[in-house]
Design a protein around this motif. Structure first.
Motif, PDB file in Angstrom:
ATOM      1  N   LYS A 152       0.851  -1.187   0.000  1.00  0.00           N
ATOM      2  CA  LYS A 152       0.000   0.000   0.000  1.00  0.00           C
ATOM      3  C   LYS A 152       0.886   1.236   0.000  1.00  0.00           C
ATOM      4  O   LYS A 152       2.062   1.179   0.341  1.00  0.00           O
ATOM      5  N   SER A 153       0.283   2.368  -0.362  1.00  0.00           N
ATOM      6  CA  SER A 153       1.025   3.621  -0.485  1.00  0.00           C
ATOM      7  C   SER A 153       0.139   4.772  -0.047  1.00  0.00           C
ATOM      8  O   SER A 153      -1.080   4.751  -0.278  1.00  0.00           O
ATOM      9  N   CYS A 154       0.749   5.772   0.566  1.00  0.00           N
ATOM     10  CA  CYS A 154       0.003   6.976   0.925  1.00  0.00           C
ATOM     11  C   CYS A 154      -0.444   7.704  -0.329  1.00  0.00           C
ATOM     12  O   CYS A 154      -1.599   8.138  -0.431  1.00  0.00           O
ATOM     13  N   GLN A 155       0.454   7.814  -1.305  1.00  0.00           N
ATOM     14  CA  GLN A 155       0.164   8.518  -2.542  1.00  0.00           C
ATOM     15  C   GLN A 155       1.284   8.257  -3.541  1.00  0.00           C
ATOM     16  O   GLN A 155       2.390   7.841  -3.173  1.00  0.00           O
ATOM     17  N   ILE A 156       0.985   8.514  -4.793  1.00  0.00           N
ATOM     18  CA  ILE A 156       1.984   8.471  -5.853  1.00  0.00           C
ATOM     19  C   ILE A 156       2.058   9.873  -6.445  1.00  0.00           C
ATOM     20  O   ILE A 156       1.031  10.491  -6.728  1.00  0.00           O
ATOM     21  N   ILE A 157       3.266  10.384  -6.596  1.00  0.00           N
ATOM     22  CA  ILE A 157       3.442  11.713  -7.175  1.00  0.00           C
ATOM     23  C   ILE A 157       4.221  11.592  -8.480  1.00  0.00           C
ATOM     24  O   ILE A 157       5.344  11.091  -8.490  1.00  0.00           O
ATOM     25  N   ALA A 158       3.589  12.017  -9.565  1.00  0.00           N
ATOM     26  CA  ALA A 158       4.253  12.074 -10.869  1.00  0.00           C
ATOM     27  C   ALA A 158       4.598  13.533 -11.160  1.00  0.00           C
ATOM     28  O   ALA A 158       3.810  14.431 -10.860  1.00  0.00           O
ATOM     29  N   ILE A 159       5.780  13.762 -11.712  1.00  0.00           N
ATOM     30  CA  ILE A 159       6.260  15.129 -11.937  1.00  0.00           C
ATOM     31  C   ILE A 159       6.469  15.378 -13.428  1.00  0.00           C
ATOM     32  O   ILE A 159       7.162  14.620 -14.107  1.00  0.00           O
TER      33      ILE A 159
END
Length: 279
Positions: A152-159
Motif C-alpha cells: 500500500k502507499s500513501c500517494q503516488i506523485i508524478a512530476i
C-alpha cells in the motif's frame, strides 16, 4: 462579540509561509488571535508530517494539520494522527503500469506515518524538478525495483515539466478508481505535480470530515490557499480567499488578498472577522 466563524483552514507553502519558508509576525499574531477567539485553526498542506515539522515548530499555535493533500489528519495538540488513508496494492499496481507505459517520472510514497519515504522511477531527462525532489529527500528515497510489489502507499506523485501539461491530462484520463490532484511544484513553481490518492482523499473531504467531527457547520468555516490543490477546499469552505501569488484563473474565482509575502493570511482573517462583527 458572537463571531459565527468557528474554523479557519489555510494552505502552508506560499500561503501562510513566505517564500523563505518563514511566517511573518503579523500572520503569527493572527493565529494567536484566532485561538483567543476560540476559532479552530487548521493547516491543510501537501506536506507529510515529517516535512511539516521542518518548517512549523511544535509550539506553533494551530490545532490540526490536514497533511499529504488530505490523506491524513494530525491533532497538533496531542501530536497524534487521527485519520489516515492509503492506496491499495491493486491501485498502486494499476497506477504504476500506466505511468511506466507513458515513460513518466514518479515517486511511490510509503504508508503513513513514514510517507516522507518513497521509491522513485524515471530517467528525469529534462525534468530538473524531479531530480531536485530526490536530492531534497536523498536520505529517504530509493530507486523503484521492477517488477514492483508494494502492499500500500500513501500517494503516488508524478512530476511533469512545465511544458508537458498535455501529457499530464492524457495520463489523468487513463487513471480510474483514484483521485488525481493537480499541484504546482513547491520547488520550482513551474512543474506540474500529479498527486494520485484514494478517491476519498482531498483537502476538501478531510476538512468536511474534521468539521463534522467537531460539530462545526460548513457555513462557519473560512479557507485560504494559493494553488490548484486548494481549489476544492475553497469551494467547500463558507468563505474563501486566494492570495495574490495564486494562478490568475483562481484569483478570478475566489476573493483575492495580498500575497504570501505581504501578510495575505492576516488580511483574509481580518476581513472575515470585521465582516462578521458588523453583522
Amino acid at each position: 462579540m458572537n463571531f459565527k466563524l468557528k474554523m479557519v483552514f489555510t494552505d502552508l507553502d506560499r500561503t501562510l509561509l513566505r517564500d523563505d519558508r518563514t511566517i511573518s509576525e503579523s500572520d503569527y499574531t493572527s493565529m494567536l488571535r484566532l485561538g483567543q477567539l476560540g476559532i479552530i485553526r487548521v493547516i491543510a498542506t501537501g506536506r507529510s508530517p515529517y516535512s511539516v515539522r521542518k518548517v512549523i515548530p511544535e509550539s506553533f499555535p494551530i490545532d490540526y494539520i490536514i497533511f499529504s493533500s488530505g490523506a491524513g489528519i494530525y491533532d497538533w495538540r496531542s501530536q497524534k494522527i487521527i485519520r489516515r488513508h492509503h492506496l491499495s496494492s491493486r491501485q498502486v499496481a494499476q497506477a504504476i503500469e500506466i505511468l511506466l507505459e507513458r515513460n513518466t517520472d514518479f515517486m511511490v510514497h510509503a504508508p503513513i506515518p513514514e510517507n516522507h519515504r518513497f521509491y522513485f522511477h524515471g530517467d528525469g531527462e529534462d525534468n530538473s524538478d524531479f531530480h531536485q525532489r530526490i536530492k531534497l529527500y536523498r536520505k529517504h528515497a530509493l530507486p523503484l525495483l521492477l517488477p514492483a510489489t508494494i502492499n500500500k502507499s500513501c500517494q503516488i506523485i508524478a512530476i511533469f515539466p512545465g511544458t508537458c501539461y498535455r501529457e499530464y491530462l492524457k495520463i489523468m484520463d487513463c487513471l480510474t478508481g483514484v483521485n488525481v490532484i493537480r499541484t504546482t511544484s513547491p520547488l520550482d513553481h513551474r512543474s506540474h505535480w500529479m498527486e494520485i490518492v484514494p478517491e476519498e482523499v482531498s483537502k476538501a473531504l478531510a476538512a468536511a470530515w474534521l468539521a463534522e467531527d467537531l460539530n462545526i457547520p460548513r457555513e462557519n468555516t473560512m479557507g485560504i490557499g494559493n494553488d490548484y490543490n486548494d481549489e476544492a477546499l475553497l469551494e467547500w469552505t463558507g468563505t474563501s480567499f486566494m492570495v495574490a501569488n495564486g494562478p490568475a484563473e483562481l484569483k478570478e474565482k475566489f476573493r483575492c488578498v495580498s500575497s504570501n509575502q505581504e501578510n495575505g493570511f492576516s488580511e483574509a482573517v481580518n476581513a472575515e472577522l470585521e465582516t462578521l462583527s458588523d453583522q
